[in-house]
Design an enzyme around this catalytic site. Sequence first.
Site, short mmCIF file in Angstrom:
data_model
loop_
_atom_site.label_atom_id
_atom_site.label_comp_id
_atom_site.label_asym_id
_atom_site.label_seq_id
_atom_site.Cartn_x
_atom_site.Cartn_y
_atom_site.Cartn_z
CE LYS A 1 -3.37 -0.11 8.48
NZ LYS A 1 -3.83 -1.48 8.73
CE1 TYR B 1 1.10 10.10 -23.80
CE2 TYR B 1 0.26 10.59 -21.61
CZ TYR B 1 1.26 10.67 -22.56
OH TYR B 1 2.43 11.32 -22.26
CG MET C 1 3.49 11.09 -14.22
SD MET C 1 5.23 11.03 -14.62
CE MET C 1 5.38 9.45 -15.43
NE ARG D 1 -3.66 -9.09 7.32
CZ ARG D 1 -4.10 -7.83 7.38
NH1 ARG D 1 -4.28 -7.14 6.24
NH2 ARG D 1 -4.35 -7.24 8.53
C1 LIG Z 1 -5.16 -1.39 9.28
C2 LIG Z 1 -5.57 -2.19 10.45
C3 LIG Z 1 -6.62 -1.73 11.27
C4 LIG Z 1 -7.48 -0.55 10.93
O1 LIG Z 1 -8.46 -0.95 10.01
P1 LIG Z 1 -9.56 0.06 9.42
O2 LIG Z 1 -10.39 -0.82 8.56
O3 LIG Z 1 -8.82 1.08 8.64
O4 LIG Z 1 -10.29 0.63 10.58
C5 LIG Z 1 -6.87 -2.45 12.43
N1 LIG Z 1 -6.17 -3.56 12.75
C6 LIG Z 1 -5.17 -4.03 11.96
C7 LIG Z 1 -4.45 -5.26 12.36
C8 LIG Z 1 -4.86 -3.37 10.78
O5 LIG Z 1 -3.89 -3.86 10.00
#
Ligand SMILES: *Cc1c(COP(=O)(O)O)cnc(C)c1O
Length: 370
Positions: A38, A263, A311, A137
């Site tokens: 992802k 800055y 930046m 969640r």
């Molecule tokens: C992002 C995610 C993972 C991977 O988790 P890592 O800690 O990066 O290995 C696995 N399952 C779900 C549902 C996730 O959202």
Amino acid sequence: MTDSREGLLSIDLQAIGENYLQLCGRLASGSHCGAVVKADAYGLGMTEVAPALYRRGCRNFFVATQAEGERLRAALGDDVNIVVLTGVRRGAELDCARAGLIPTLFTLQQLRNWVDICAQANIDALCAVKVDSGMTRLGMTPEEFDQLLANRELLHAANIWMLLSHLACADEPQHPQNRMQLESFKRAGERLRAQCPDVLLSLANSSGIFLGEEFHFDIARPGSALYGINPRPGSENPMRAVVSLSLPIVQKRHVSREQAVGYGATQHAAAGSWLAVARGGYADGILRAQGGRGCGWGCGRRLPIIGRVSMDSTTFDISALDDAERDALESIEVLNDELTVDEVGGYAGTIGYEILTSLGHRYYRRYLGS
Ligand SMILES: *Cc1c(COP(=O)(O)O)cnc(C)c1O
């Protein structure tokens, strides 16, 4: 030709492949290793990373969104399973099914819509169901899961390929929530399998793999560990580092009298210091929170960031270098095998995940081992 004028981001696909094989080797027998790609493979480039994992034998991929899934399908072809972790939007079911993506569904209503739409279109599509085992969640509540189990008709129409859940505290092996979630998920899996015996179970993310074989089930879902993030914070990192990032120096300067830097004039360079201003700032993922706290790497040494990160540029105190080293220095690394994403995350008050997913798009990206 390598144009690294705006910084050079090297991504080691060989290391990602080795990390994948290492995780495969840690799994209980009969358990398979998937891969979470992802957010553009945590910022490293999904269309480069996923084929490298495919070549190591990975056939189960997880993305966050349908658009990511469609891109991944185009990159990998048809012989992989692609699970969309944040479900399917109302109205997008048909596109999802036609693309052969497996949506993760969290509510009975979602599941009913999915089943109806696939049936109307005469598509024999798979789906995944997520159950909340304690993270609060995404996932079906225990009450909804009970209703699902009581609804035989829906269960048998639904073609559920996988039941999954996510651990909230896997990176803290001693946390009592791990065992609590394990028991809850195990029970949910047994109950679902009593009616749908072929459903696959999946619980472990990267850190979850290190909690022991009981957590592995049929398919593990590591992301971060593939990309070099330590799955066991506080212990030695068993994974290979994957990224290095080098910023070109665009000005070196000698400070004759004590002077404020950057800055807000938040920090002062002592009289006699040498500073290097490098091209790369918070717009490039050098998180601003690192100002006055983080460091870069040059000539085998950590070189502190001085003043605020801008930046487009970051200033380093390079006074520790001798004259010859200083003259030769053309760039400063801000990530490498020594200066890891986990360490840098610590300076910015965050985690390695955010360092990777913040990496900017102005760098020249070089893929090693492709
Ligand atoms: C992002 C995610 C993972 C991977 O988790 P890592 O800690 O990066 O290995 C696995 N399952 C779900 C549902 C996730 O959202």
